[in-house]
Design an enzyme around this catalytic site. Sequence first.
Site, PDB file in Angstrom:
ATOM      1  N   LYS A  87      -9.236  -1.286  19.594  1.00  0.00           N
ATOM      2  CA  LYS A  87      -8.323  -1.671  18.954  1.00  0.00           C
ATOM      3  C   LYS A  87      -7.312  -1.573  20.487  1.00  0.00           C
ATOM      4  O   LYS A  87      -6.953  -0.219  19.909  1.00  0.00           O
ATOM      5  CB  LYS A  87      -7.593  -2.473  18.401  1.00  0.00           C
ATOM      6  CG  LYS A  87      -6.820  -3.623  17.950  1.00  0.00           C
ATOM      7  CD  LYS A  87      -6.884  -3.659  16.172  1.00  0.00           C
ATOM      8  CE  LYS A  87      -6.029  -4.951  15.374  1.00  0.00           C
ATOM      9  NZ  LYS A  87      -6.195  -4.532  14.226  1.00  0.00           N
TER      10      LYS A  87
HETATM   11  C1  E4P Z   1      -5.119  -7.981  13.646  1.00  0.00           C
HETATM   12  O1  E4P Z   1      -5.779  -7.480  13.543  1.00  0.00           O
HETATM   13  C2  E4P Z   1      -3.389  -7.171  12.791  1.00  0.00           C
HETATM   14  O2  E4P Z   1      -4.254  -5.836  12.242  1.00  0.00           O
HETATM   15  C3  E4P Z   1      -2.728  -8.542  11.771  1.00  0.00           C
HETATM   16  O3  E4P Z   1      -3.399  -9.996  12.122  1.00  0.00           O
HETATM   17  C4  E4P Z   1      -1.197  -8.132  12.359  1.00  0.00           C
HETATM   18  O4  E4P Z   1      -1.076  -9.482  11.383  1.00  0.00           O
HETATM   19  P1  E4P Z   1       0.724  -8.838  10.548  1.00  0.00           P
HETATM   20  O5  E4P Z   1       1.684  -9.897  11.628  1.00  0.00           O
HETATM   21  O6  E4P Z   1       0.857  -9.266   9.322  1.00  0.00           O
HETATM   22  O7  E4P Z   1       0.708  -7.523  10.342  1.00  0.00           O
END
Ligand code: E4P
Length: 221
Positions: A87
Amino acid sequence: MKLFLDTANIAEIRKGAAMGVVHGVTTNPSLVAKEGHKDYQSVVRQIAAIIPAGAPISVEVVSDTAAQMAADGKRFFKWAPENVVVKLPTSAEGLQATRELADSGIRVNMTLCFSANQALLAAHAGAAFVSPFVGRLDDIGHDGMALVKDILDIYSNYEFKTEVIAASIRHPLHCVQAARMGAHIATIPYKVLEQMLKHPLTDIGIERFLADWKTSGASNQ
Ligand code: E4P
């Protein structure tokens, strides 16, 4: 639309996987910190042992140069080659590292995507997945789900293979909207999975069927 769990909580992943509805997991540094994990590698290996064979696990880099991101990604990949998706942030350094990893056969999920143009660049860089953050856009008064739709439309115009993960999901309606649009995946907190399932009429129905069966004196042996 496939469902990924957006968590680093092993117990939640176990419960979701037991229901047979989890197609992958996304983690990020905040989620890992929240669980108090100290050893990222061991967390990733544990997740890989719980979810279906080959299901993607997004593992986020925390470095800030393309060279270091690519090096970290190659190292993470070895932890669980069948599962690990690296990622990377949708930045210039992230795009460069994505191209390098994609060329060496490692899948990348480009994260922190907040515009259609960023998603276009992610696809050109060879990202296997892109993650538009719906909830964080909603939080600042934008329409996060409209971004998911734009990306899906643009990718379909040019037949990009990059899959769209509706991310930063806050509630079950986001899932319905993403599925209606044809998002490939939604990555959801465990709480949202529970909310998707819960319906008071289902609970009342189960209770009533069980009570009626008990009083009927019938046998199913
Ligand atoms: C995506 O891969 C992220 O980990 C995640 O959806 C972030 O979400 P948040 O805005 O609730 O931190």
